[in-house]
Design a protein around this motif. Structure first.
Motif, PDB file in Angstrom:
ATOM      1  N   SER A  30      51.129  47.081  30.845  1.00  0.00           N
ATOM      2  CA  SER A  30      51.627  45.962  30.517  1.00  0.00           C
ATOM      3  C   SER A  30      50.907  44.496  31.126  1.00  0.00           C
ATOM      4  CB  SER A  30      53.111  45.621  31.247  1.00  0.00           C
ATOM      5  OG  SER A  30      53.168  46.031  32.542  1.00  0.00           O
ATOM      6  N   LEU A  31      49.935  44.794  31.970  1.00  0.00           N
ATOM      7  CA  LEU A  31      48.954  43.734  32.266  1.00  0.00           C
ATOM      8  C   LEU A  31      47.778  43.787  31.157  1.00  0.00           C
ATOM      9  CD1 LEU A  31      48.117  41.828  34.500  1.00  0.00           C
ATOM     10  CD2 LEU A  31      46.798  43.493  35.677  1.00  0.00           C
ATOM     11  N   ARG A  32      47.547  44.864  30.792  1.00  0.00           N
ATOM     12  CA  ARG A  32      46.370  45.011  29.457  1.00  0.00           C
ATOM     13  C   ARG A  32      47.060  44.185  28.306  1.00  0.00           C
ATOM     14  NH1 ARG A  32      42.096  48.322  29.636  1.00  0.00           N
ATOM     15  NH2 ARG A  32      42.973  49.737  31.563  1.00  0.00           N
ATOM     16  N   SER A  33      48.521  44.194  28.125  1.00  0.00           N
ATOM     17  CA  SER A  33      48.954  43.624  27.011  1.00  0.00           C
ATOM     18  C   SER A  33      49.071  42.108  27.238  1.00  0.00           C
ATOM     19  CB  SER A  33      50.245  44.275  26.384  1.00  0.00           C
ATOM     20  OG  SER A  33      51.241  44.254  27.365  1.00  0.00           O
ATOM     21  N   ASN A  37      48.050  39.129  24.874  1.00  0.00           N
ATOM     22  CA  ASN A  37      48.923  38.155  24.324  1.00  0.00           C
ATOM     23  C   ASN A  37      48.810  36.914  25.112  1.00  0.00           C
ATOM     24  OD1 ASN A  37      49.949  40.430  22.624  1.00  0.00           O
ATOM     25  ND2 ASN A  37      51.431  41.077  24.249  1.00  0.00           N
ATOM     26  N   GLN A  38      48.119  36.720  26.076  1.00  0.00           N
ATOM     27  CA  GLN A  38      47.841  35.608  26.998  1.00  0.00           C
ATOM     28  C   GLN A  38      48.932  35.548  27.460  1.00  0.00           C
ATOM     29  OE1 GLN A  38      45.456  32.685  25.097  1.00  0.00           O
ATOM     30  NE2 GLN A  38      43.877  34.161  24.969  1.00  0.00           N
ATOM     31  N   GLU A  39      49.692  36.046  28.243  1.00  0.00           N
ATOM     32  CA  GLU A  39      50.934  35.790  28.981  1.00  0.00           C
ATOM     33  C   GLU A  39      50.972  35.097  30.224  1.00  0.00           C
ATOM     34  OE1 GLU A  39      52.996  39.792  27.118  1.00  0.00           O
ATOM     35  OE2 GLU A  39      52.558  39.656  29.176  1.00  0.00           O
ATOM     36  N   PHE A  40      49.780  34.358  30.420  1.00  0.00           N
ATOM     37  CA  PHE A  40      49.420  33.701  31.642  1.00  0.00           C
ATOM     38  C   PHE A  40      49.592  32.125  31.475  1.00  0.00           C
ATOM     39  CE2 PHE A  40      46.731  37.702  31.555  1.00  0.00           C
ATOM     40  CZ  PHE A  40      47.267  38.391  32.621  1.00  0.00           C
ATOM     41  N   GLU A  41      49.561  31.557  32.752  1.00  0.00           N
ATOM     42  CA  GLU A  41      49.662  30.236  32.879  1.00  0.00           C
ATOM     43  C   GLU A  41      49.206  29.830  34.099  1.00  0.00           C
ATOM     44  OE1 GLU A  41      53.580  28.384  32.620  1.00  0.00           O
ATOM     45  OE2 GLU A  41      52.904  26.174  32.649  1.00  0.00           O
ATOM     46  N   LEU A  42      48.380  28.670  34.033  1.00  0.00           N
ATOM     47  CA  LEU A  42      47.763  28.218  35.387  1.00  0.00           C
ATOM     48  C   LEU A  42      48.729  27.069  35.833  1.00  0.00           C
ATOM     49  CD1 LEU A  42      43.985  27.705  34.653  1.00  0.00           C
ATOM     50  CD2 LEU A  42      45.066  29.456  36.008  1.00  0.00           C
ATOM     51  N   PHE A  43      49.095  27.438  37.019  1.00  0.00           N
ATOM     52  CA  PHE A  43      50.136  26.258  37.708  1.00  0.00           C
ATOM     53  C   PHE A  43      49.064  25.589  38.428  1.00  0.00           C
ATOM     54  CE2 PHE A  43      54.489  27.626  38.322  1.00  0.00           C
ATOM     55  CZ  PHE A  43      54.804  28.012  36.951  1.00  0.00           C
ATOM     56  N   LEU A  44      49.013  24.025  38.902  1.00  0.00           N
ATOM     57  CA  LEU A  44      48.509  23.174  39.708  1.00  0.00           C
ATOM     58  C   LEU A  44      48.959  22.934  40.947  1.00  0.00           C
ATOM     59  CD1 LEU A  44      47.449  21.235  36.465  1.00  0.00           C
ATOM     60  CD2 LEU A  44      46.185  23.306  37.389  1.00  0.00           C
ATOM     61  N   ILE A  62      47.297  31.189  39.150  1.00  0.00           N
ATOM     62  CA  ILE A  62      47.350  31.876  37.972  1.00  0.00           C
ATOM     63  C   ILE A  62      48.874  32.383  38.170  1.00  0.00           C
ATOM     64  CG2 ILE A  62      46.507  34.079  38.478  1.00  0.00           C
ATOM     65  CD1 ILE A  62      45.805  34.238  35.480  1.00  0.00           C
ATOM     66  N   ARG A  63      49.670  32.402  36.975  1.00  0.00           N
ATOM     67  CA  ARG A  63      50.942  33.098  37.059  1.00  0.00           C
ATOM     68  C   ARG A  63      51.195  33.874  35.729  1.00  0.00           C
ATOM     69  NH1 ARG A  63      50.685  31.164  41.376  1.00  0.00           N
ATOM     70  NH2 ARG A  63      51.951  29.798  42.790  1.00  0.00           N
ATOM     71  N   TRP A  64      51.871  34.865  35.900  1.00  0.00           N
ATOM     72  CA  TRP A  64      52.094  35.883  34.811  1.00  0.00           C
ATOM     73  C   TRP A  64      53.611  35.791  34.125  1.00  0.00           C
ATOM     74  CZ3 TRP A  64      51.833  41.940  35.149  1.00  0.00           C
ATOM     75  CH2 TRP A  64      52.040  42.339  34.059  1.00  0.00           C
ATOM     76  N   HIS A  65      53.761  35.190  32.948  1.00  0.00           N
ATOM     77  CA  HIS A  65      55.075  35.116  32.481  1.00  0.00           C
ATOM     78  C   HIS A  65      55.148  36.654  31.839  1.00  0.00           C
ATOM     79  CE1 HIS A  65      55.912  30.960  32.677  1.00  0.00           C
ATOM     80  NE2 HIS A  65      54.456  30.799  32.368  1.00  0.00           N
ATOM     81  N   ILE A  78      46.790  40.371  40.784  1.00  0.00           N
ATOM     82  CA  ILE A  78      45.353  40.247  40.766  1.00  0.00           C
ATOM     83  C   ILE A  78      44.553  41.744  41.497  1.00  0.00           C
ATOM     84  CG2 ILE A  78      43.524  38.955  42.146  1.00  0.00           C
ATOM     85  CD1 ILE A  78      44.576  37.663  39.528  1.00  0.00           C
ATOM     86  N   PRO A  79      45.333  42.354  42.614  1.00  0.00           N
ATOM     87  CA  PRO A  79      44.619  43.522  43.012  1.00  0.00           C
ATOM     88  C   PRO A  79      44.152  44.442  41.976  1.00  0.00           C
ATOM     89  CG  PRO A  79      46.156  42.634  44.598  1.00  0.00           C
ATOM     90  CD  PRO A  79      46.274  41.834  43.373  1.00  0.00           C
ATOM     91  N   LEU A  80      45.516  44.933  41.118  1.00  0.00           N
ATOM     92  CA  LEU A  80      45.405  45.994  40.083  1.00  0.00           C
ATOM     93  C   LEU A  80      44.252  45.451  38.994  1.00  0.00           C
ATOM     94  CD1 LEU A  80      46.649  48.357  38.904  1.00  0.00           C
ATOM     95  CD2 LEU A  80      48.302  47.087  37.907  1.00  0.00           C
ATOM     96  N   ALA A  81      44.454  44.094  38.873  1.00  0.00           N
ATOM     97  CA  ALA A  81      43.373  43.727  37.661  1.00  0.00           C
ATOM     98  C   ALA A  81      41.974  43.717  38.434  1.00  0.00           C
ATOM     99  CB  ALA A  81      43.545  42.039  37.451  1.00  0.00           C
ATOM    100  N   GLU A  82      41.847  43.705  39.485  1.00  0.00           N
ATOM    101  CA  GLU A  82      40.362  43.890  40.245  1.00  0.00           C
ATOM    102  C   GLU A  82      40.160  45.453  40.258  1.00  0.00           C
ATOM    103  OE1 GLU A  82      38.143  42.841  42.857  1.00  0.00           O
ATOM    104  OE2 GLU A  82      38.090  40.951  41.715  1.00  0.00           O
ATOM    105  N   GLN A  83      41.147  46.384  40.434  1.00  0.00           N
ATOM    106  CA  GLN A  83      40.979  47.814  40.448  1.00  0.00           C
ATOM    107  C   GLN A  83      40.725  48.550  39.062  1.00  0.00           C
ATOM    108  OE1 GLN A  83      44.241  49.511  42.181  1.00  0.00           O
ATOM    109  NE2 GLN A  83      44.080  48.168  43.892  1.00  0.00           N
TER     110      GLN A  83
END
Ligand code: C2E
Ligand code: MG
Ligand code: MG
Ligand code: MG
Length: 282
Positions: A30-33, A37-44, A62-65, A78-83
């Protein structure tokens, strides 16, 4: 019997392992998709200049919708994204989006800086720094408005490589902060040598300042501020939640503060409302 027990515990553990690895694979898919699909948003999250009380910059977080409706915080992916290496495309998305945000802010006449976080694998990726340079140029963003946050560990583990890359981005006008300062296994000598601009004191130290504090609880903060200033570095306090903490930091010449006291990380539009709100106060 003992034998039977041993067998069933193996079954038990292997079932757990299978469940865990299935979960991981599901999450990875699901992280790959999410990347596709650009399911992310930057919160400030605003950062305030303590002397003036004004918002002068923001950290992009970063946040993931997730399609299931859940807003996933970075510590959960983020840890899984790193791995898995997915941090590379995610990191590129962050850079592009941060530049787009900076551009929109500049068009509104807001002189706000934005910082982005880089994790270990990203810092090892030479291309990322090229990508940052290209993105800033393409978006016609003032490089002085972009700041990179790296943790101590990342800097020290890759000293030679990182030195060169940071030196390069700083020559272009971007700045560099050490994130979560005080939690790493640092030798202080590198602070003098690395091309950096700011230290962000870790939230755990700010947390120590409360009604029950002894003088010694603030000692590390005071020492970090004094050391940073003598090295011509600015100091940012993260995780400021109370007026007591803000007053302590301001009194002791900390430069910048960030925390729930001022605002949680918010979507772009809400951040703009915060900027408008502080104009109306004048
Ligand atoms: P960080 O860079 O140290 O960011 C600060 C974290 O502290 C944020 O959590 C922020 O929401 C939280 N925080 C801010 N003020 C307060 C406060 O007053 N009290 C408390 N309790 N917490 C506060 P968040 O957004 O969940 O991010 C967690 C971490 O995920 C970040 O820590 C950063 O290491 C990582 N991260 C976030 N966005 C990105 C990204 O775009 N790329 C990479 N590589 N890492 C990211
Ligand atoms: Mg950070
Ligand atoms: Mg931090
Ligand atoms: Mg942190």
């Amino acid at each position: 019997s003992a034998k039977k027990k041993a067998v069933s515990s193996i079954e038990f553990y292997s079932k757990e392992l299978i469940d865990a690895s299935r979960k991981r694979i599901d999450m990875e898919n699901s992280l790959r998709s999410a990347v596709e699909n650009q399911e992310f948003e930057l919160f400030l999250q605003p950062m305030l200049d303590l002397a003036s009380g004004k918002i002068i910059k923001a950290e992009a977080l970063i946040r993931w919708h997730h399609p299931n409706g859940y807003l996933v915080p970075p510590d959960e992916f983020i840890p899984l994204a790193e791995q898995t290496g997915l941090i590379i495309p995610i990191g590129k998305w962050v850079v592009t989006e941060a530049c787009a945000i900076l551009k929109r802010l500049a068009e509104k006449g807001e002189e706000i800086k934005l910082s982005i976080n880089l994790s270990p694998r990203q810092v090892n990726d030479r291309q990322l720094f090229e990508f940052i340079k290209e993105s800033v140029t393409k978006a016609q963003v003032n490089p002085h408005h972009l700041e990179l946050e790296l943790t101590e560990g990342v800097l020290i583990d890759n000293y030679d490589k990182v030195y060169y890359l940071l030196d390069e981005v700083r020559k272009l006008g971007m700045s560099v902060s050490i994130d979560d300062f005080g939690t790493g296994y640092s030798s202080l000598s590198y602070l003098q040598k690395l091309p950096i601009d700011r230290l962000k004191i870790d939230r755990s130290f700010i947390n120590e300042i409360n009604e029950n504090s002894q003088d010694s609880d603030g000692a590390i903060i005071l020492a970090v501020i004094a050391m940073a200033h003598s090295l011509k570095l600015e100091v940012i306090a993260e995780g400021v939640e109370t007026v007591l903490q803000r007053d302590f930091l301001k009194l002791n010449n900390c430069n910048i503060a960030q925390g729930y006291l001022f605002s949680r990380p918010v979507p772009y539009d809400e951040f703009c409302d915060l900027l408008e709100g502080q104009k109306n106060k004048n």
